[in-house]
Structure formats: structure tokens, C-alpha cells
Design an enzyme around this catalytic site. Sequence first.
Site, PDB file in Angstrom:
ATOM      1  CE1 TYR A 164      -4.022   1.990   0.932  1.00 29.94           C
ATOM      2  CE2 TYR A 164      -2.689   2.891   2.699  1.00 29.94           C
ATOM      3  CZ  TYR A 164      -3.835   2.924   1.939  1.00 29.94           C
ATOM      4  OH  TYR A 164      -4.780   3.884   2.179  1.00 29.94           O
ATOM      5  CE  LYS A 168      -3.707   5.067  -0.960  1.00 30.38           C
ATOM      6  NZ  LYS A 168      -4.752   5.502  -1.929  1.00 30.38           N
TER       7      LYS A 168
HETATM    8  P1  NAI Z   1     -13.464   2.417   1.386  1.00 32.25           P
HETATM    9  O1  NAI Z   1     -13.084   0.992   1.356  1.00 32.25           O
HETATM   10  O2  NAI Z   1     -14.759   2.782   2.040  1.00 32.25           O
HETATM   11  O3  NAI Z   1     -13.501   3.030  -0.090  1.00 32.25           O
HETATM   12  C1  NAI Z   1     -12.784   2.531  -1.161  1.00 32.25           C
HETATM   13  C2  NAI Z   1     -13.764   2.285  -2.289  1.00 32.25           C
HETATM   14  O4  NAI Z   1     -13.041   1.921  -3.471  1.00 32.25           O
HETATM   15  C3  NAI Z   1     -14.722   1.142  -1.976  1.00 32.25           C
HETATM   16  O5  NAI Z   1     -16.062   1.596  -2.089  1.00 32.25           O
HETATM   17  C4  NAI Z   1     -14.379   0.093  -3.021  1.00 32.25           C
HETATM   18  O6  NAI Z   1     -15.483  -0.674  -3.490  1.00 32.25           O
HETATM   19  C5  NAI Z   1     -13.792   0.941  -4.142  1.00 32.25           C
HETATM   20  N1  NAI Z   1     -12.934   0.159  -5.021  1.00 32.25           N
HETATM   21  C6  NAI Z   1     -11.996  -0.761  -4.661  1.00 32.25           C
HETATM   22  N2  NAI Z   1     -11.412  -1.275  -5.753  1.00 32.25           N
HETATM   23  C7  NAI Z   1     -11.990  -0.670  -6.818  1.00 32.25           C
HETATM   24  C8  NAI Z   1     -11.791  -0.793  -8.217  1.00 32.25           C
HETATM   25  N3  NAI Z   1     -10.906  -1.652  -8.724  1.00 32.25           N
HETATM   26  N4  NAI Z   1     -12.539  -0.025  -9.038  1.00 32.25           N
HETATM   27  C9  NAI Z   1     -13.459   0.853  -8.528  1.00 32.25           C
HETATM   28  N5  NAI Z   1     -13.685   0.990  -7.209  1.00 32.25           N
HETATM   29  C10 NAI Z   1     -12.955   0.234  -6.368  1.00 32.25           C
HETATM   30  O7  NAI Z   1     -12.263   3.187   2.087  1.00 32.25           O
HETATM   31  P2  NAI Z   1     -11.936   4.751   2.266  1.00 32.25           P
HETATM   32  O8  NAI Z   1     -11.297   4.868   3.580  1.00 32.25           O
HETATM   33  O9  NAI Z   1     -13.097   5.586   1.942  1.00 32.25           O
HETATM   34  O10 NAI Z   1     -10.784   4.956   1.176  1.00 32.25           O
HETATM   35  C11 NAI Z   1     -10.819   5.893   0.115  1.00 32.25           C
HETATM   36  C12 NAI Z   1      -9.399   6.204  -0.315  1.00 32.25           C
HETATM   37  O11 NAI Z   1      -8.713   6.894   0.728  1.00 32.25           O
HETATM   38  C13 NAI Z   1      -8.560   4.960  -0.629  1.00 32.25           C
HETATM   39  O12 NAI Z   1      -7.711   5.248  -1.730  1.00 32.25           O
HETATM   40  C14 NAI Z   1      -7.730   4.795   0.621  1.00 32.25           C
HETATM   41  O13 NAI Z   1      -6.537   4.096   0.374  1.00 32.25           O
HETATM   42  C15 NAI Z   1      -7.495   6.241   0.988  1.00 32.25           C
HETATM   43  N6  NAI Z   1      -7.096   6.444   2.370  1.00 32.25           N
HETATM   44  C16 NAI Z   1      -7.997   6.287   3.385  1.00 32.25           C
HETATM   45  C17 NAI Z   1      -7.593   6.497   4.685  1.00 32.25           C
HETATM   46  C18 NAI Z   1      -8.532   6.447   5.810  1.00 32.25           C
HETATM   47  O14 NAI Z   1      -8.124   6.817   6.938  1.00 32.25           O
HETATM   48  N7  NAI Z   1      -9.774   6.011   5.609  1.00 32.25           N
HETATM   49  C19 NAI Z   1      -6.183   6.799   5.014  1.00 32.25           C
HETATM   50  C20 NAI Z   1      -5.361   7.009   3.880  1.00 32.25           C
HETATM   51  C21 NAI Z   1      -5.812   6.811   2.607  1.00 32.25           C
END
Ligand code: NAI
Length: 299
Positions: A164, A168
Site C-alpha cells: 500500500y 501510495k
Molecule cells: P473504502 O473501502 O470505504 O472506499 C474505497 C472504495 O473503493 C470502496 O467503495 C471500493 O469498493 C472501491 N474500489 C476498490 N477497488 C476498486 C476498483 N478496482 N474499481 C473501482 N472501485 C474500487 O475506504 P476509504 O477509507 O473511503 O478509502 C478511500 C481512499 O482513501 C482509498 O484510496 C484509501 O486508500 C485512501 N485512504 C484512506 C484512509 C482512511 O483513513 N480512511 C487513510 C489514507 C488513505
Amino acid sequence: MTISFQDKVAIVTGAGGGLGRAYALELARRGAKVVVNDLGGARDGSGHSDAAAKVVAEIEAAGGTAMANGASVTDKGQVTAMVAEAQDRWGGVHILINNAGILRDKSFSKMSMEDFRAVVDVHLIGSANATRAVWDLMKEQAYGRVLMTSSSTGLYGNFGQSNYGAAKLGLLGFAKTLSLEGAKYNVKVNTLAPTAATRMTNDIFPPEMTAAFNPDNVVPAALFLVSDDAPTNAIVGAGAGVVQAAYVTLTPGYALPEGRRTVEEVAANWDMISDRSGEIVPQSGAEQAMLILKKLQGG
Ligand code: NAI
């Protein structure tokens, strides 16, 4: 002054839940037409669901305009078709928030290369696929705002997240060069490192912190970075309503004297080389070489 997204078309990947959903809802509330992309899989990327359609229903119920898209960002053909559909229906694409992501955490000794690749594929290659699909259009429009989603893991490292973290920080490198290539076309590219309580972090956040780290508290920073007056090449941390700026810096360094360009000389001067006083933030890679030349000329 209210910041509006009226007449803008925005694509938010991975917007079926968590942060992406929060961005999509607020973009629509402020007037954007929003493509809510999500393949609706589990946290590790497996499976499918209609997560995107549910968010579209929420947006429409609130009087906004949106369409659902179930493309996987890893599939270049599907992503290209998504952009074509948005362009056909709404006449352009002005904003892309690369937000889709998965996790496959394990310490590096225990990590299979398949888990390494899968994570790089969704975050890094997925963001490149989506950005490639809008890039020329944004240049032709002379308007584009692209946001990459990095992470504290990419910027600073976190145990068990080598795959990851690699993906990132890769996104930050991607954004830095794109911000240079997009500059004269009014295409601005920024990087966000969010912190929020979502399904991705539900096993790390203590329950008492969940409310403070509501994804809604990241929305102001994310939307500023894709607004008309956004900066470019910024690295922004955001969580619980706190907004931070991060930088990749360079120390003034030490010029090894002619005749003493040895390993021992580096070892003997390591404290000076790594001393951060007088460090700067280069605005391009070429600047590092220029600074080296300047240092040599300065004696
Ligand atoms: P989340 O798991 O709720 O959202 C990620 C979304 O991406 C999910 O709805 C999933 O279905 C979708 N997804 C996964 N693979 C996919 C693909 N191949 N094509 C289309 N959609 C796809 O998690 P969250 O926390 O909302 O994450 C959003 C972004 O923020 C991610 O990139 C995550 O790495 C990043 N992030 C989040 C942090 C946090 O504290 N929640 C910290 C640092 C980064």
C-alpha cells in the site's frame, strides 16, 4: 464567497462508500454532475455490489445529478468507456478524484507478490488508467482538476503496509510530474493524504474516535483541491477537520572535496549532510541538479 461546482462534471472513483461517497455528495450539493464510480467489492477488492447506484439515489433524492458506473479502475477499457459516457451525456469532464482503493495488509515477510501487485494495480495503475482517460480531454478543455489519494503510509510508512505504501507514494510521484505537464493547460494536480473512520480503517480506529474522524471532515480539503482556485502540486493531509501541508524537502548537503570523494568522507560528514537547516522544497527534479551545480560553484 461560496465555492461552487456548478457546470462542472466530476468523476469520483470508489465513491460507493467511505470518503468517495462523501466527496460525491458534496460535489453534487454544490452543483456538479457526478459520476459515482465503484465496483462495489469487499475491502480486499473481491466481489461486486450496487454500492454506486445507492449513492446516486442519495444524490438524486437531495436534488442533485449523478450517474452510477461499475467500472473497475484496473480495467482500462471500462474506465475509458466511463469517461466517454460522461462526456457524451454531460459534455466534458472537469474533475477526477482518484479515490478507489483496497487493502491487503501483511508484514513484508508474509506478503505474497500477488497481494503486492493487486494493491499497486488498484491504487497506482487504477489512478493512471482513469487519469489517462481524462488527460487529453482536460488539456483540450484547458481545464482540469485531478486529485490523487495518497496516505500517511505512503508519505511516512506504516507497519504491515509495504504494498500500500509503495502504491501510495507512487501516486505522489505521478502527481508531481503531471502537475508540471498540466500547468500550461490549466490542469492542476494535487495529492491528498486523508484520515477517516471508514471500513478501510475500522479495525484501527478506537470507537470513541469514530465520530471525530467522520469522512465528512475530509471533504473541505478534498473539494478545495479540485476547485477553480486550487493550488497545484500540493500534498495535503486532512482528518477530523485538521488540514495540513506536507513537503518533500532537500538539505543543502555537503560537497565532498576533490581527492576526498570517499565512503569515509560521507560517513564522517553524515551529521552535516542530514542536517535540515536551510532545506528547500524543489519544484522539479531538474532543480536538484541545478542546486548541485550551484553548490560546486559556491566552493
Ligand atoms: P473504502 O473501502 O470505504 O472506499 C474505497 C472504495 O473503493 C470502496 O467503495 C471500493 O469498493 C472501491 N474500489 C476498490 N477497488 C476498486 C476498483 N478496482 N474499481 C473501482 N472501485 C474500487 O475506504 P476509504 O477509507 O473511503 O478509502 C478511500 C481512499 O482513501 C482509498 O484510496 C484509501 O486508500 C485512501 N485512504 C484512506 C484512509 C482512511 O483513513 N480512511 C487513510 C489514507 C488513505
